[in-house]
Design a protein around this motif. Structure first.
Motif, mmCIF file in Angstrom:
data_model
loop_
_atom_site.group_PDB
_atom_site.id
_atom_site.type_symbol
_atom_site.label_atom_id
_atom_site.label_comp_id
_atom_site.label_asym_id
_atom_site.label_seq_id
_atom_site.Cartn_x
_atom_site.Cartn_y
_atom_site.Cartn_z
ATOM 1 N N GLU A 1 -72.030 -11.699 13.809
ATOM 2 C CA GLU A 1 -72.385 -12.370 15.068
ATOM 3 C C GLU A 1 -71.163 -13.002 15.727
ATOM 4 O O GLU A 1 -71.191 -14.122 16.233
ATOM 5 N N MET A 2 -70.063 -12.232 15.708
ATOM 6 C CA MET A 2 -68.858 -12.596 16.431
ATOM 7 C C MET A 2 -68.870 -11.898 17.789
ATOM 8 O O MET A 2 -69.746 -11.078 18.067
ATOM 9 N N GLU B 1 -58.198 -13.364 10.589
ATOM 10 C CA GLU B 1 -58.116 -14.811 10.783
ATOM 11 C C GLU B 1 -57.925 -15.172 12.254
ATOM 12 O O GLU B 1 -58.229 -16.291 12.669
ATOM 13 N N GLU B 2 -57.421 -14.217 13.038
ATOM 14 C CA GLU B 2 -57.161 -14.471 14.455
ATOM 15 C C GLU B 2 -58.425 -14.410 15.302
ATOM 16 O O GLU B 2 -58.450 -14.915 16.426
ATOM 17 N N ILE B 3 -59.480 -13.791 14.785
ATOM 18 C CA ILE B 3 -60.688 -13.602 15.596
ATOM 19 C C ILE B 3 -61.943 -14.211 14.976
ATOM 20 O O ILE B 3 -62.979 -14.295 15.644
ATOM 21 N N ALA B 4 -61.870 -14.623 13.716
ATOM 22 C CA ALA B 4 -63.042 -15.185 13.035
ATOM 23 C C ALA B 4 -62.840 -16.668 12.747
ATOM 24 O O ALA B 4 -61.728 -17.104 12.445
ATOM 25 N N ASP B 5 -63.925 -17.435 12.830
ATOM 26 C CA ASP B 5 -63.827 -18.856 12.503
ATOM 27 C C ASP B 5 -63.916 -19.045 10.990
ATOM 28 O O ASP B 5 -64.098 -18.087 10.229
ATOM 29 N N GLN B 6 -63.798 -20.285 10.553
ATOM 30 C CA GLN B 6 -63.756 -20.567 9.119
ATOM 31 C C GLN B 6 -65.050 -20.186 8.405
ATOM 32 O O GLN B 6 -65.029 -19.730 7.261
ATOM 33 N N GLN B 7 -66.174 -20.364 9.072
ATOM 34 C CA GLN B 7 -67.447 -20.006 8.446
ATOM 35 C C GLN B 7 -67.504 -18.509 8.154
ATOM 36 O O GLN B 7 -67.888 -18.093 7.054
ATOM 37 N N ARG B 8 -67.105 -17.702 9.124
ATOM 38 C CA ARG B 8 -67.146 -16.253 8.941
ATOM 39 C C ARG B 8 -66.068 -15.776 7.974
ATOM 40 O O ARG B 8 -66.289 -14.841 7.204
ATOM 41 N N LEU B 9 -64.920 -16.412 8.016
ATOM 42 C CA LEU B 9 -63.881 -16.074 7.045
ATOM 43 C C LEU B 9 -64.356 -16.399 5.630
ATOM 44 O O LEU B 9 -64.033 -15.683 4.674
ATOM 45 N N GLY B 10 -65.139 -17.464 5.508
ATOM 46 C CA GLY B 10 -65.702 -17.815 4.207
ATOM 47 C C GLY B 10 -66.643 -16.737 3.699
ATOM 48 O O GLY B 10 -66.658 -16.416 2.502
ATOM 49 N N ARG C 1 -62.338 1.286 11.289
ATOM 50 C CA ARG C 1 -61.397 0.181 11.093
ATOM 51 C C ARG C 1 -62.182 -1.125 11.139
ATOM 52 O O ARG C 1 -62.913 -1.381 12.097
ATOM 53 N N LEU C 2 -62.035 -1.947 10.121
ATOM 54 C CA LEU C 2 -62.816 -3.181 10.046
ATOM 55 C C LEU C 2 -62.464 -4.156 11.164
ATOM 56 O O LEU C 2 -63.320 -4.908 11.627
ATOM 57 N N ASP C 3 -61.226 -4.147 11.599
ATOM 58 C CA ASP C 3 -60.815 -4.987 12.726
ATOM 59 C C ASP C 3 -61.078 -4.209 14.015
ATOM 60 O O ASP C 3 -60.509 -3.130 14.219
ATOM 61 N N PRO C 4 -61.940 -4.707 14.899
ATOM 62 C CA PRO C 4 -62.280 -3.961 16.114
ATOM 63 C C PRO C 4 -61.082 -3.655 16.997
ATOM 64 O O PRO C 4 -61.087 -2.672 17.744
ATOM 65 N N ARG C 5 -60.039 -4.455 16.902
ATOM 66 C CA ARG C 5 -58.846 -4.235 17.721
ATOM 67 C C ARG C 5 -58.066 -3.005 17.282
ATOM 68 O O ARG C 5 -57.221 -2.499 18.027
ATOM 69 N N ASP C 6 -58.350 -2.534 16.072
ATOM 70 C CA ASP C 6 -57.636 -1.371 15.539
ATOM 71 C C ASP C 6 -58.355 -0.053 15.811
ATOM 72 O O ASP C 6 -57.808 1.017 15.517
ATOM 73 N N ARG C 7 -59.565 -0.112 16.345
ATOM 74 C CA ARG C 7 -60.319 1.120 16.588
ATOM 75 C C ARG C 7 -59.874 1.806 17.873
ATOM 76 O O ARG C 7 -59.518 1.136 18.841
ATOM 77 N N PRO C 8 -59.919 3.123 17.899
ATOM 78 C CA PRO C 8 -59.557 3.846 19.125
ATOM 79 C C PRO C 8 -60.639 3.678 20.183
ATOM 80 O O PRO C 8 -61.787 3.357 19.873
ATOM 81 N N SER C 9 -60.266 3.896 21.417
ATOM 82 C CA SER C 9 -61.245 3.881 22.501
ATOM 83 C C SER C 9 -61.992 5.210 22.510
ATOM 84 O O SER C 9 -61.589 6.177 21.849
ATOM 85 N N ALA C 10 -63.069 5.277 23.273
ATOM 86 C CA ALA C 10 -63.813 6.533 23.390
ATOM 87 C C ALA C 10 -62.914 7.621 23.968
ATOM 88 O O ALA C 10 -62.947 8.777 23.527
ATOM 89 N N GLY C 11 -62.098 7.260 24.955
ATOM 90 C CA GLY C 11 -61.196 8.233 25.559
ATOM 91 C C GLY C 11 -60.196 8.785 24.563
ATOM 92 O O GLY C 11 -59.918 9.988 24.539
ATOM 93 N N GLN C 12 -59.657 7.914 23.727
ATOM 94 C CA GLN C 12 -58.707 8.357 22.703
ATOM 95 C C GLN C 12 -59.378 9.265 21.687
ATOM 96 O O GLN C 12 -58.796 10.268 21.256
ATOM 97 N N LEU C 13 -60.607 8.930 21.313
ATOM 98 C CA LEU C 13 -61.327 9.766 20.355
ATOM 99 C C LEU C 13 -61.570 11.164 20.907
ATOM 100 O O LEU C 13 -61.436 12.159 20.193
ATOM 101 N N LEU C 14 -61.935 11.236 22.172
ATOM 102 C CA LEU C 14 -62.258 12.529 22.771
ATOM 103 C C LEU C 14 -61.050 13.451 22.868
ATOM 104 O O LEU C 14 -61.206 14.663 23.038
ATOM 105 N N GLU C 15 -59.860 12.889 22.749
ATOM 106 C CA GLU C 15 -58.653 13.709 22.759
ATOM 107 C C GLU C 15 -58.325 14.259 21.374
ATOM 108 O O GLU C 15 -57.467 15.129 21.234
ATOM 109 N N HIS C 16 -59.030 13.759 20.359
ATOM 110 C CA HIS C 16 -58.744 14.187 18.988
ATOM 111 C C HIS C 16 -59.166 15.633 18.783
ATOM 112 O O HIS C 16 -60.177 16.095 19.330
ATOM 113 N N GLN C 17 -58.412 16.346 17.973
ATOM 114 C CA GLN C 17 -58.682 17.765 17.738
ATOM 115 C C GLN C 17 -60.041 18.005 17.092
ATOM 116 O O GLN C 17 -60.596 19.098 17.187
ATOM 117 N N TRP C 18 -60.610 16.983 16.448
ATOM 118 C CA TRP C 18 -61.922 17.130 15.809
ATOM 119 C C TRP C 18 -62.967 17.596 16.811
ATOM 120 O O TRP C 18 -63.878 18.339 16.474
#
Length: 201
Positions: free
Chosen positions: A62-63, A123-132, A170-187
């Motif tokens: 619930e972040m 730690e940059e995006i979660a508060d202490q409760q969630r980090l706990g 990727r567990l950190d949402p900032r590390d995930r590719p965008s939809a546009g980037q995914l669609l360029e993947h050879q997969w």
């Protein structure tokens, strides 16, 4: 404008299967009734969304969430892992029923055990409760319970899928590719993608 579908799951994915070695001829996402802008109050305050086993880690906690949570849902269940394995398989399905007090935290345990550990920059995006909560999750995951996705065998999943899925999960949402980037993947552009062997084959 960036809109969040927030309920990406198998029952909301429409697929026309191909023939022979061609996996799919057409795939479309359906049911946009809950779509909201990523800058909406719902996204900013981390309102509960979607079905728990398809939620991203940040949504589970619930972040604040955004379009990256749809990318996670796509990769985790709705369009990749569930369809690759088939037969109703859910990689994050807990061993307790929905509504159980431990249902949500057991999903986070599976996130960590398959694609963890949760990175230090959380730690940059979660508060202490969630980090706990995340600290508890990692401390309660002894080595014998870990199921790293990258160790999946060729009997379970083909090499193309094995290489593609971790780029999304990727567990950190900032590390995930965008939809546009995914669609360029050879997969997405290979005309013939092999189905994985059946377990036990």
């Amino acid at each position: 404008m960036k809109e969040c579908a927030i309920d990406v799951k198998p029952s909301n994915v429409l697929v026309n299967y191909g023939q022979g070695e061609s996996r799919f001829t057409d795939v479309q996402l359906a049911d946009f009734g809950s779509t909201v802008h990523e800058n909406s109050i719902h996204a900013q305050r981390g309102d509960p969304i979607g079905t728990p086993i398809f939620r991203s880690p940040e949504a589970q906690l619930e972040m604040k969430w955004g379009t990256a949570t749809d990318i996670w849902s796509f990769g985790a269940m709705a369009s990749v892992i569930s369809l690759i394995y088939g037969e109703g398989f859910h990689i994050f399905k807990p061993d307790v029923p929905p509504g159980h007090d431990e249902y949500d935290v057991k999903i986070l345990l599976k996130h960590h055990r398959c694609f963890g550990p949760f990175p230090e920059p959380y730690e940059e995006i979660a508060d202490q409760q969630r980090l706990g909560i995340l600290t508890w999750v990692m401390q309660n995951s002894p080595a014998e319970t870990l199921r790293p996705f990258h160790l999946t065998t060729s009997k379970e999943i083909c090499q193309d899928d094995k290489e593609f899925v971790p780029k999304i999960m990727r567990l950190d949402p900032r590390d995930r590719p965008s939809a546009g980037q995914l669609l360029e993947h050879q997969w997405f552009h290979r005309s013939q993608i092999q189905f994985p062997c059946k377990l036990g084959a």
